[in-house]
Design a protein around this motif. Sequence first.
Motif, mmCIF file in Angstrom:
data_model
loop_
_atom_site.group_PDB
_atom_site.id
_atom_site.type_symbol
_atom_site.label_atom_id
_atom_site.label_comp_id
_atom_site.label_asym_id
_atom_site.label_seq_id
_atom_site.Cartn_x
_atom_site.Cartn_y
_atom_site.Cartn_z
ATOM 1 N N ALA A 34 0.827 -1.208 0.000
ATOM 2 C CA ALA A 34 0.000 0.000 0.000
ATOM 3 C C ALA A 34 0.860 1.257 0.000
ATOM 4 O O ALA A 34 0.618 2.189 -0.777
ATOM 5 N N THR A 35 1.862 1.308 0.864
ATOM 6 C CA THR A 35 2.705 2.507 0.941
ATOM 7 C C THR A 35 3.534 2.673 -0.332
ATOM 8 O O THR A 35 3.773 3.796 -0.780
ATOM 9 N N GLN A 37 2.660 1.656 -3.418
ATOM 10 C CA GLN A 37 1.760 2.153 -4.456
ATOM 11 C C GLN A 37 1.479 3.637 -4.265
ATOM 12 O O GLN A 37 1.424 4.396 -5.249
ATOM 13 N N ALA A 38 1.324 4.067 -3.019
ATOM 14 C CA ALA A 38 1.073 5.485 -2.760
ATOM 15 C C ALA A 38 2.260 6.336 -3.210
ATOM 16 O O ALA A 38 2.088 7.409 -3.806
ATOM 17 N N ALA A 42 1.936 8.765 -6.555
ATOM 18 C CA ALA A 42 2.077 10.211 -6.429
ATOM 19 C C ALA A 42 3.252 10.747 -7.244
ATOM 20 O O ALA A 42 3.196 11.862 -7.767
#
Length: 268
Positions: A34-35, A37-38, A42
């Motif tokens: 998750a982190t 992909q974030a 961005a």
Amino acid sequence: MTEARGPAGRSGEAHAPYAPGTPCWVSLMVHGMATTQAFYGALFGWEFRPGPRQLGPYVRALLDGREVAGIGQLPPDRHLPVAWTPYLATDDADRTADQVRLCGGTLGVGPLDAADDGRLAIGSDPSGAVFGVWQAVALPGTAVTGVPGTPVWNELLTFETVGVAKFYESVFGYDEEPVVSADFDYVTLLVDGRPVAGIHGVGNTLPRDRGPHWVTYFEVEDLEEALSRVVDLGGHVIAQARDGEHGRVATVACPEGARFALLRPSSR
């Protein structure tokens, strides 16, 4: 790190089928999906959708709906280096895997099928640098190149070029274009006369905590803005921006420590 020596792909167009030996995909295995992909979402404007799960949870990064790269989940009990891995195109993953072994490399994964998309293997060259092999079926590889947020070059950092270049030449049939210099050890790998990747021998300056490894270059519109964004998103800058033959380049790392390069081509 050195400057990219031959960015491939045409601006914003869907990529033609990849000739054998051409880097056709890049993939990153991490602990925190998750982190990660974030961060990359961005930084590059990527969106994500699920991909084949043969090696565990996996997503494909998309740019304007077209595949760019992959991100997978490392098993919690596997303490492997977090690094971007280039995949080299082949017409026959099994035959290429056999060649890897015959030429002194090792196979860590496969060959195995990735659903209906293709067949893959992951191995390492005699110096220990990890790379992938991709035999396309439904997924040719990176679907668009030549625009910000897409891979533009792959370069192997290793101790010296002579032995390892011979390995890749024997396995994938590359032609070589060495740099004739007493103090710069560099070989460009060619497919049908076109530069597709580089090998940079850096001797004892190779980071001891990394060993020989491949570095993927991603194109950006504004390098200084991208570097600021990397830091704001929790990554860090390893080598500051500098001008090179093909543009302005810097080396960075994401929050999980995967190193990659950012390139603003001189044509922009």
